[in-house]
Enzyme design. Sequence first.
Site, PDB file in Angstrom:
ATOM      1  N   ASP A 565       0.857  -1.191   0.000  1.00  0.00           N
ATOM      2  CA  ASP A 565       0.000   0.000   0.000  1.00  0.00           C
ATOM      3  C   ASP A 565       0.889   1.235   0.000  1.00  0.00           C
ATOM      4  O   ASP A 565       2.061   1.178   0.391  1.00  0.00           O
ATOM      5  CB  ASP A 565      -0.928   0.007   1.218  1.00  0.00           C
ATOM      6  CG  ASP A 565      -2.077   1.004   1.068  1.00  0.00           C
ATOM      7  OD1 ASP A 565      -2.300   1.482  -0.065  1.00  0.00           O
ATOM      8  OD2 ASP A 565      -2.755   1.304   2.069  1.00  0.00           O
ATOM      9  N   GLU A 603       1.499   6.764  -7.337  1.00  0.00           N
ATOM     10  CA  GLU A 603       0.788   5.581  -6.862  1.00  0.00           C
ATOM     11  C   GLU A 603       1.512   4.310  -7.257  1.00  0.00           C
ATOM     12  O   GLU A 603       1.502   3.317  -6.539  1.00  0.00           O
ATOM     13  CB  GLU A 603      -0.644   5.571  -7.420  1.00  0.00           C
ATOM     14  CG  GLU A 603      -1.571   4.596  -6.723  1.00  0.00           C
ATOM     15  CD  GLU A 603      -1.661   4.829  -5.232  1.00  0.00           C
ATOM     16  OE1 GLU A 603      -1.153   3.983  -4.474  1.00  0.00           O
ATOM     17  OE2 GLU A 603      -2.220   5.854  -4.805  1.00  0.00           O
ATOM     18  N   ASP A 635      -3.019  -2.601  -2.807  1.00  0.00           N
ATOM     19  CA  ASP A 635      -4.109  -1.682  -2.479  1.00  0.00           C
ATOM     20  C   ASP A 635      -3.851  -0.314  -3.096  1.00  0.00           C
ATOM     21  O   ASP A 635      -2.736   0.006  -3.506  1.00  0.00           O
ATOM     22  CB  ASP A 635      -4.220  -1.537  -0.955  1.00  0.00           C
ATOM     23  CG  ASP A 635      -5.541  -0.921  -0.523  1.00  0.00           C
ATOM     24  OD1 ASP A 635      -6.422  -0.733  -1.385  1.00  0.00           O
ATOM     25  OD2 ASP A 635      -5.704  -0.628   0.673  1.00  0.00           O
ATOM     26  N   HIS A 769      -0.953  -1.123   5.003  1.00  0.00           N
ATOM     27  CA  HIS A 769      -1.581   0.190   5.190  1.00  0.00           C
ATOM     28  C   HIS A 769      -1.181   0.797   6.532  1.00  0.00           C
ATOM     29  O   HIS A 769      -0.814   1.979   6.610  1.00  0.00           O
ATOM     30  CB  HIS A 769      -3.099   0.040   5.105  1.00  0.00           C
ATOM     31  CG  HIS A 769      -3.853   1.274   5.502  1.00  0.00           C
ATOM     32  ND1 HIS A 769      -3.977   2.372   4.682  1.00  0.00           N
ATOM     33  CD2 HIS A 769      -4.506   1.591   6.656  1.00  0.00           C
ATOM     34  CE1 HIS A 769      -4.670   3.313   5.297  1.00  0.00           C
ATOM     35  NE2 HIS A 769      -4.998   2.861   6.502  1.00  0.00           N
TER      36      HIS A 769
END
Length: 794
Positions: A565, A603, A635, A769
């Site tokens: 993530d 990203e 993710d 995360h």
Amino acid sequence: TQSTWGLRYLLTLRGTHATIMSAEPVAFAETPLAIRPGVGTEGRRVELLTNYYSFRLLNNIPISQYAVDYEPELPAESNDLRRKIWGLARESINQRLGETIFNNTTAYGVNHVEGPLQFQAEFEGVNYKLILRSTMQFTTKNVPQNAVQFFNVLFRKAMRSLRLNQIGRKYFDASRTVVQHHHNLEIHPGFSTSIGMTVDDLLLHIDVAHRVLRLDSVLDAFYRIRKEGRGDFQTEAKRLLHDHSVLTRYNNRTYRVTDIDFNKNPDTKMSDSETQTFREYYASKYNKRIEDAEQPLLVVEQRRTKDRIYLVPELCSLTGLTDDMRRDFQLMKDMGQHTRLKPSARLREGTGLVTSILGHATASKVLSNFNITLSDRPKAMEGRVLPDEKVWFQTESTIDPRSADFWNNLRKAQHVRKAIRLSNWMVVHSDRDSDRRVAADFVQALDRLGRDYHIEVDRPQIVVTRDSRAQGFISTLEAELTPAVQIVVILLPPNLKDSYGEIKRVCCKTRPVPSQVVLVKTLQRQNAMLAVCTKVLFQMNVKLGGHLWALDVKLPYKSMVVGVDVYHDKGSANRSVVGFCASTNSHFTSYFSLVAFQDRNQELAHCLRSCMKQALQKFFTLNNFLPECIIVYRDGVSESQLKHLVEFEVNQFKAAFSEMGDNYDPRFMEVVVQKRITTRFFLSGGRDVENPLPGTVIDTGVVHPENYDFYLISQSVRQGSVTPTHYNVIYDNTKMSPDVIQRLSHKLCFLYYNWPGSIRVPAAVQYAHKLAYLVGQCIKEEPHQRLSELLYYL
């Protein structure tokens, strides 16, 4: 072979951290997205409804697509001019093509004409020629991806007939606005809509949306900053609005603020070439009177052109919720009464919108002009409920998915799966008498609970800081923590809760010891103290490498599961943090964790080659073999980035495999996990619709026509409608059946030790995360490598 240009990054490696130093182009072989190998069969079949509606052409009458060229040629950014020219020629165009829809360089018509068509239009003294060339015909049974936009443009035209307020791609009904004066908010109910091809048909997707606006203006927020005197005004104002959206009520548009110009005010001229001031412009254009002449102006930089738009704070409303507002239990509860709709209410809202369109003369005519029929019934489909999972505590237990509460199971079992003895741990608190009493009660409670759950808890080292300020705690930790300390518990006074980040920075970097921060006031609630201490003890056990429970996860190969993530730092560091967590045992309960930094807002992760190589080396050290199969759950990636992801990141993983030896070529799968979706499913068959059971999987009906994807509902909710998770398998050479990956994904949702049940995503993703968030929000630099095999970030 076609190739796509990516970047090869030169990395400096220090322990568990990678920093991108330089980049050079490298050709990556283009890799297509994985194709669906079939559908799953495991589980009990159930009938479902969804928030999709059939959207078809009557009698399959085709639509014709035309490319639109202009003479003289127009620059690419001149879409406003294109629309004006088209508008002038529309009447003559419609005479040839029937009803048309125009989208800048493409037009669609109900009549088909083969040869090039030419039309004339004059605008501001210039004669323009429009040349239309037929490019294709299609029906709703064979819509190419580049023609789906036609149906979305057409439907947006129909929606405008309902006189809803369009904000972005959503539509809101101002007549149903809910005002909450006690929270200084108003809630605008509305809808998000989109049309797309699925495996079965072209479908209209409708979901309920809500827009939250503050009742006060941005200027009012500026006044509060000055009144409260919290730091430098300019710094605090920029922090409040950086990358934040505001709404201008005079034209009902939203803008993302990029900066604040403190050298401009409403009496500044709008440009060097104009004499009109901002105050004069808003008075003449919108009949708005600006009161404060000294307020600075907000800056909005357009992404494509880099042009700047200036907004007046007095005329702007803040949107959304702050972190403090999200932590306000009463506010969230009051909002939830309007935003968390039960399944029946959510489905009724969507169907009601379809009914409104079909019953509205203008809106329905927009669709009928193109021979479009819209069903007023939500699409029905079949789903499957996977078998209930068996969870191992001390012994095996079958979990009821509707009320999974592992704390209760642990109380009954009185035994965690793997206990770690607390033999050398520390408690730090202030020298206040009340804090001393709380510390004594806390130690006594952990001793008792340790006996209950068969976790050995020795007497801790008690350290009292004489300075109860934040710096006092930090100095004490720096002086007292040594590598011999297993874990430290910091009992923090309420006034120091904002010091959490500084304390974590010490415990994760300068004095690397797993840490548990507990607010003293949390332990002072007598009726809740034992429950809090139980959860703290469990969390301490996990942070030291213990396991609370496990599942029987059977795969055809010895496997590693990886979660990735990215956290985007909105602060001054201007960096994004990649969290990378790789399993190191067969039950997927132990993880090796890494972080890497890259340029902000990227990203796609550039560090995965290095991270994967380190994870494989650690896996081999612990197991004396390399995994035969590696499954990466990724993710934070949107649908539009999937192709770039498979071209860019998959190649990094493959490069890492090759570096482990010439003969190492494991089976590999990468799965993108998407939580923020608006697809909903409803269990039908009774008097009313309900939320589907946890373990419900959907891989037909509304999935992609070709790509390998499925939806999974892995948790139960007590309020509102459950949100499924969308899994996109972007690369797969494992030859495992859909049943295997669907069942694995569901099992992994039970293995996150910070929640007593199943969560929405596989545990590896949630760990990644949490790691990226802690580093990006608090530590701001690489954690010490000594912690890399522990879940210290929970």
